[in-house]
Design an enzyme around this catalytic site. Structure first.
Site, PDB file in Angstrom:
ATOM      1  CD  GLU A   1      10.948   9.516 -25.773  1.00 38.52           C
ATOM      2  OE1 GLU A   1      11.516   9.989 -25.971  1.00 38.52           O
ATOM      3  OE2 GLU A   1      10.505   8.385 -25.720  1.00 38.52           O
TER       4      GLU A   1
ATOM      5  CG  ASP B   1      13.620   3.446  -9.389  1.00 39.72           C
ATOM      6  OD1 ASP B   1      14.102   1.895  -9.064  1.00 39.72           O
ATOM      7  OD2 ASP B   1      12.991   3.283 -10.189  1.00 39.72           O
TER       8      ASP B   1
END
Length: 400
Positions: A310, A335
């Site tokens: 990240e 979803d």
């Protein structure tokens, strides 16, 4: 040869001359060869070799200045080399050297203190300790039944640890649960190189942003390390096959928000590298996660762990993250739509669903991805898909 000469080898004092080979023999076979003083002598000899190589390099650097000098003869070089060898021995013994011998003495002294100096056989001690645990008559134990495992016992985690005990990849150990996946694991992974986990993923995913349904922003542009499974193989042989598989499922999900289904497929293609970097479960099965959505506190379904990179404030941070796992790609599409509908920050994007390019731009503004070109890339892929479909409808195979 006179025996008195043989007895005198290695017994005389150290002359300090580099031509005296007896002093080197004394280091090897002398009476004090295992003493503390001998450690310093050996270290000084090593330092003298190092100094001699350094002097050779210095002399060779000055050879260009000696061209045309009548005194720069082979005889001069021979005596100069003899002088340098003696100088290196004298510097290491008398002038304190450059400190290399002192460092070696400290290291060798620690090794000597940690070694077994009592002359005992370490294998004998192991044999004595293990004698009481092993039966003296193995045939007497042959008829005994093995203990039955406990009911409901799950040894899958231990088996995974055993299976990944030999590989040196820290990423694979973390995925197996050998290293905790909490925040301390992220600090432990800081020592890893940038590409230390790349061999586990043959096709790096595009820049993207992870999501969490509990309102916590997660940074994108991550790359995922997965267990080493069937490298080089992909579920889809080409981009055309990926589109043909995903488009019917994307159309059903796109109807719920009124967006062009091609843009959902294009987004999935960008996120997964046309299906070549889909997150895998620990057993090797596909998680069918097309959009990199993390589990979050509200998710109660299956999950798949992966080592991700990240970007926080422009700095790469490695962490273990849990991603949602679905039973099918169709469930992943639905979803994803539910995820957008359940987060207020994406309301502007949903209101712009009639204009798919505006829809992607609003997603990017809402923090969907950190890549400033994310919306443009998705739109470019969608337009490319439209060209493929037009060519296919005309009955001409697409180029490339």
């Amino acid at each position: 040869m006179d025996s008195r000469l043989l007895s005198g080898i290695g017994a005389g004092p150290d002359s300090g001359s580099y031509t005296d080979l007896n002093r080197l023999n004394q280091l090897k076979v002398g009476k004090d060869r295992d003493g503390e003083a001998n450690i310093r002598k050996v270290a000084q000899e090593f330092e003298s070799l190092f100094l001699n190589e350094m002097l050779k390099s210095m002399r060779s650097a000055n050879e260009a200045l000696g061209d045309g000098n009548f005194m720069n003869s082979q005889t001069t070089k021979q005596y100069q080399d003899m002088y340098d060898q003696q100088l290196s021995v004298s510097l290491s013994k008398n002038a304190g050297g450059i400190g290399l011998a002192d460092v070696l003495v400290r290291q060798l002294s620690k090794m000597k203190q940690g070694s077994r100096g009592n002359g005992e056989n370490p294998f004998a001690r192991v044999a004595e300790n293990g004698a009481g645990r092993w039966p003296s008559n193995p045939s007497a134990q042959a008829g005994k039944a093995l203990p039955m495992p406990e009911a409901g016992r799950d040894d899958s985690k231990l088996l995974n640890q055993r299976r990944l005990a030999l590989p040196g990849k820290l990423a694979e150990r973390m995925l197996a649960g050998i290293v905790p996946s909490a925040s301390p694991a992220a600090s432990q992974m800081q020592s890893l190189g940038q590409d230390s986990y790349l061999p586990a993923q043959s096709y790096p995913a595009a820049s993207r942003r992870g999501f969490s349904t509990d309102g916590v922003d997660s940074q994108g542009s991550r790359r995922i390390a997965q267990p080493p499974l069937a490298r080089g193989k992909s579920m889809f042989a080409s981009a055309d096959e990926f589109i043909a598989t995903m488009l019917p499922m994307a159309q059903k999900a796109a109807e719920r928000i009124g967006v062009d289904a091609r843009y959902l497929v294009a987004q999935a293609a960008l996120e997964t590298g046309w299906g070549k970097s889909i997150i895998r479960q620990q057993d090797g099965g596909s998680s069918h996660n097309l959009f990199g959505i993390k589990t979050g506190s509200r998710w109660d379904g299956a999950s798949a762990r992966a080592l991700t990179t990240e970007y926080e404030g422009g700095k790469a941070v490695k962490e273990i993250a849990a991603f949602r796992s679905y039973s099918s790609f169709e469930q992943s599409f639905h979803d994803y739509v539910s995820f957008l509908q359940g987060n207020d920050r994406y309301q502007n994007a949903l209101d712009s669903a009639a204009n798919p390019e505006r829809f992607m731009q609003e997603l990017q503004r809402a923090g969907y991805a950190t890549d400033p070109q994310y919306a443009r890339k998705v739109a470019q892929i969608a337009r490319q898909m439209q060209t493929y479909q037009a060519v296919a409808a005309a009955g001409t195979p697409p180029l490339g």
